[in-house]
Motif scaffolding. Structure first.
Motif, PDB file in Angstrom:
ATOM      1  N   GLU A   1      -6.119  -1.157   1.280  1.00 14.40           N
ATOM      2  CA  GLU A   1      -5.887   0.076   0.532  1.00 14.40           C
ATOM      3  C   GLU A   1      -5.020   1.044   1.330  1.00 14.40           C
ATOM      4  O   GLU A   1      -4.174   1.739   0.760  1.00 14.40           O
ATOM      5  CB  GLU A   1      -7.232   0.723   0.186  1.00 14.40           C
ATOM      6  CG  GLU A   1      -8.014  -0.024  -0.878  1.00 14.40           C
ATOM      7  CD  GLU A   1      -9.428   0.507  -1.057  1.00 14.40           C
ATOM      8  OE1 GLU A   1      -9.931   0.471  -2.193  1.00 14.40           O
ATOM      9  OE2 GLU A   1     -10.027   0.950  -0.046  1.00 14.40           O
ATOM     10  N   GLU A   2      -5.232   1.086   2.649  1.00 13.80           N
ATOM     11  CA  GLU A   2      -4.401   1.945   3.485  1.00 13.80           C
ATOM     12  C   GLU A   2      -2.937   1.516   3.404  1.00 13.80           C
ATOM     13  O   GLU A   2      -2.032   2.361   3.324  1.00 13.80           O
ATOM     14  CB  GLU A   2      -4.869   1.903   4.933  1.00 13.80           C
ATOM     15  CG  GLU A   2      -4.040   2.810   5.849  1.00 13.80           C
ATOM     16  CD  GLU A   2      -4.375   2.635   7.316  1.00 13.80           C
ATOM     17  OE1 GLU A   2      -4.320   3.626   8.055  1.00 13.80           O
ATOM     18  OE2 GLU A   2      -4.665   1.487   7.728  1.00 13.80           O
ATOM     19  N   ILE A   3      -2.680   0.216   3.424  1.00 18.54           N
ATOM     20  CA  ILE A   3      -1.309  -0.284   3.321  1.00 18.54           C
ATOM     21  C   ILE A   3      -0.682   0.146   2.002  1.00 18.54           C
ATOM     22  O   ILE A   3       0.472   0.598   1.952  1.00 18.54           O
ATOM     23  CB  ILE A   3      -1.282  -1.822   3.464  1.00 18.54           C
ATOM     24  CG1 ILE A   3      -1.646  -2.224   4.901  1.00 18.54           C
ATOM     25  CG2 ILE A   3       0.097  -2.374   3.089  1.00 18.54           C
ATOM     26  CD1 ILE A   3      -1.819  -3.713   5.094  1.00 18.54           C
ATOM     27  N   VAL A   4      -1.445   0.046   0.928  1.00 16.61           N
ATOM     28  CA  VAL A   4      -0.961   0.468  -0.384  1.00 16.61           C
ATOM     29  C   VAL A   4      -0.635   1.965  -0.374  1.00 16.61           C
ATOM     30  O   VAL A   4       0.408   2.387  -0.881  1.00 16.61           O
ATOM     31  CB  VAL A   4      -2.000   0.147  -1.476  1.00 16.61           C
ATOM     32  CG1 VAL A   4      -1.629   0.840  -2.793  1.00 16.61           C
ATOM     33  CG2 VAL A   4      -2.101  -1.352  -1.688  1.00 16.61           C
ATOM     34  N   LEU A   5      -1.540   2.745   0.215  1.00 19.43           N
ATOM     35  CA  LEU A   5      -1.313   4.194   0.287  1.00 19.43           C
ATOM     36  C   LEU A   5      -0.027   4.501   1.044  1.00 19.43           C
ATOM     37  O   LEU A   5       0.793   5.323   0.595  1.00 19.43           O
ATOM     38  CB  LEU A   5      -2.506   4.870   0.968  1.00 19.43           C
ATOM     39  CG  LEU A   5      -2.351   6.369   1.259  1.00 19.43           C
ATOM     40  CD1 LEU A   5      -2.146   7.159  -0.021  1.00 19.43           C
ATOM     41  CD2 LEU A   5      -3.569   6.885   2.031  1.00 19.43           C
ATOM     42  N   LEU A   6       0.179   3.861   2.184  1.00 18.85           N
ATOM     43  CA  LEU A   6       1.391   4.098   2.970  1.00 18.85           C
ATOM     44  C   LEU A   6       2.636   3.668   2.204  1.00 18.85           C
ATOM     45  O   LEU A   6       3.688   4.311   2.286  1.00 18.85           O
ATOM     46  CB  LEU A   6       1.298   3.359   4.307  1.00 18.85           C
ATOM     47  CG  LEU A   6       0.206   3.862   5.267  1.00 18.85           C
ATOM     48  CD1 LEU A   6       0.149   2.976   6.505  1.00 18.85           C
ATOM     49  CD2 LEU A   6       0.460   5.306   5.662  1.00 18.85           C
TER      50      LEU A   6
END
Length: 391
Positions: free
Chosen positions: A77-82
Motif C-alpha cells: 500500500e505504501e508503494i501505491v501511495l508513493l
C-alpha cells in the motif's frame, strides 16, 4: 490485488482533493522542504496545510503503527501511495531524520514509553532531530568515539564534541552515541542516548563548506544532563543500534535526490540539438550511460527496500547502495557542469538562482564522505558481500 486497486482509487481521489496546487510544483531548493520542528517557519500556507492533511491521514509515516502516528499501511500500500503522489508530482510533506533514521531504531530497540513519547511528535513534524555520531577523532572509525557519559544514578553527565552534525543549529533533539565504559574493546561500552538540544551545556556552531553554505555543525557538550529514561536499548550495547541506524542513513544518502531534471534535457537546453540529438557524441554517450545507470540503480533500490520492509536485513547491502548512489550522483553533476559550461559556474545572479547549480555540484563532493567514506564502504562490500580473501 482487488484490495490494492481499491486503495489506489481511494488514495488517488484523496490526493487529488487534498494536495494543494502549490505542493505539486518542483522544489526550487532546500528552503522549500518542510523539516518541521519547534522553530520551523512554513514557506507558505499551502505547505502548512499539506503537512497537516498528511499528518491527519498518518501518511507522513504510512507504514508505522497508528498508535505511533502512522497509518498502519502494508508495504504494498505504501508503494501505491508513493506512486500516486509521484503521478501528481506531490511534494514530500515532511523531511525528517526522525523518520528516516531514528524512527526505525526506536521501533526496533525502544521501550513502549519511548515510542509513545517520541514517535508521534516525529510523525507530526513537531520535533526535529539531528544525529550525534562523528567526532574530530572518530569519523570513519566511529567506534573510537571519546564523548563520555558518567553514570550519576538516575542520569548521565555527558562531555565531549561531535562534528559534521547536520542541522544541529536547527534541531530540537539529538540521538547521540556516548561512551559509558572504557575497559573493553572500542565497540563495547558505547551507549545510545537521546536529549534535548536546548539542554544546558549544548552548543552548536555552523561549519561553512566550499559551496558557501552548509548543513553541518560542530556540537560541543559540556556537563549535559541526560536522564536514564532516554537511554535506548541496553547500557554499553549501543553499537548494535548504531549499526542498525547506519544502514538506514546510508540507504537515505544513497537514495537522495540529485539532478532535478533529466540530464538529457539539461544538456539539450544548453547545447541544443542537431538532427534531434546532441551534437557532441562523447557527451551524448556519457549522458545516456548515466541515465541508464540511474534507472538500474532506482530499480535496485526499490527491490532492496521491498526486501527490507518484508523483514530482511539490509546489512552490508546498505554500503553498496550508499557507495553507488553517491558516486552516481557526483557523476551526474559533473556531466551537468560539462553540459552547461561557463553558465553553470555562475555564483550569484537571478539567472543562476543564486548559484544553485554550482553550489549543488560542489555539495555532491561531500556525498561520498558523509555516512562513511566510499573507501570504507568498499571495504565493507569486499568483506561482507564479495567475501574476498584478506578483506
Amino acid at each position: 490485488m482487488t484490495d490494492l486497486n481499491t486503495f489506489r482509487t481511494e488514495a488517488r481521489t484523496w490526493l487529488e482533493d487534498n494536495c494543494p496546487a502549490e505542493m505539486r510544483t518542483p522544489m526550487k531548493g532546500d528552503k522549500d522542504a518542510c523539516w518541521g520542528g519547534r522553530n520551523f517557519t512554513f514557506q507558505s500556507e499551502a505547505q502548512k496545510v499539506w503537512l497537516e492533511r498528511m499528518v491527519a491521514q498518518g501518511w507522513t509515516v504510512p507504514t508505522w503503527p497508528k498508535e505511533y502516528g502512522g497509518a498502519g499501511l502494508s508495504r504494498q500500500e505504501e508503494i501505491v501511495l508513493l506512486q500516486e503522489m509521484k503521478r501528481i508530482n506531490a511534494r514530500n510533506p515532511l523531511s525528517s531524520f526522525g523518520i528516516w533514521m531514528l524512527g526505525p531504531a526506536l521501533l526496533k530497540f525502544g521501550t513502549e514509553e519511548q515510542k509513545l513519547e517520541h514517535l508521534p511528535p516525529i510523525a507530526r513534524g513537531e520535533i526535529r532531530w539531528c544525529q550525534g555520531y562523528s567526532e574530530p577523532g572518530a569519523g570513519s572509525d566511529l567506534a573510537s568515539l571519546k564523548t563520555k557519559a558518567e553514570d550519576k544514578g538516575d542520569h548521565y553527565i555527558v562531555n565531549g564534541q561531535k562534528v559534521w552534525t547536520s542541522y544541529a543549529d536547527q534541531a530540537d533533539w539529538i540521538f547521540c552515541l556516548v561512551r559509558t565504559d572504557n575497559t573493553g574493546k572500542k565497540h563495547h561500552g558505547i551507549s545510545f542516548v537521546l536529549f534535548d538540544m536546548a539542554s544546558e551545556g549544548v552548543e552548536a556552531r555552523p561549519i561553512k563548506l566550499i559551496s558557501g553554505r552548509s548543513p553541518f555543525c560542530e556540537t560541543f557538550l559540556t556537563d549535559v544532563k541526560v536522564l536514564k529514561k532516554n537511554l535506548v536499548g541496553e547500557e554499553h550495547k549501543g553499537w548494535s543500534i548504531a549499526k542498525y541506524l547506519l544502514t538506514h542513513e546510508r540507504e537515505m544518502i544513497g537514495n537522495q535526490e540529485g539532478v532535478t531534471r533529466p540530464l538529457h534535457e539539461i544538456a539539450a537546453g544548453s547545447l541544443g540539438l542537431t538532427d534531434g540529438k546532441l551534437a557532441d557524441p562523447m557527451l551524448r554517450a556519457k549522458v545516456a550511460e548515466a541515465e541508464i545507470d540511474e534507472w538500474a540503480f532506482n530499480l535496485t533500490m526499490k527491490r532492496k527496500l521491498a526486501e527490507a520492509k518484508a523483514g530482511a536485513s539490509l546489512g552490508a547491502d546498505s554500503s553498496m547502495l550508499k557507495y553507488y548512489g553517491t558516486e552516481l550522483n557526483k557523476r551526474k553533476f559533473e556531466l551537468m557542469m560539462d553540459a552547461t559550461g561557463h553558465e553553470g559556474l555562475e555564483w550569484e545572479s537571478e539567472r543562476s538562482n543564486d548559484g544553485k547549480m554550482a553550489r549543488s555540484w560542489l555539495r555532491t563532493k561531500g556525498n561520498s564522505i558523509e555516512g562513511g567514506t566510499s573507501e570504507v564502504q568498499l571495504n565493507i562490500i569486499s568483506k561482507h558481500i564479495l567475501q574476498l580473501p584478506g578483506a
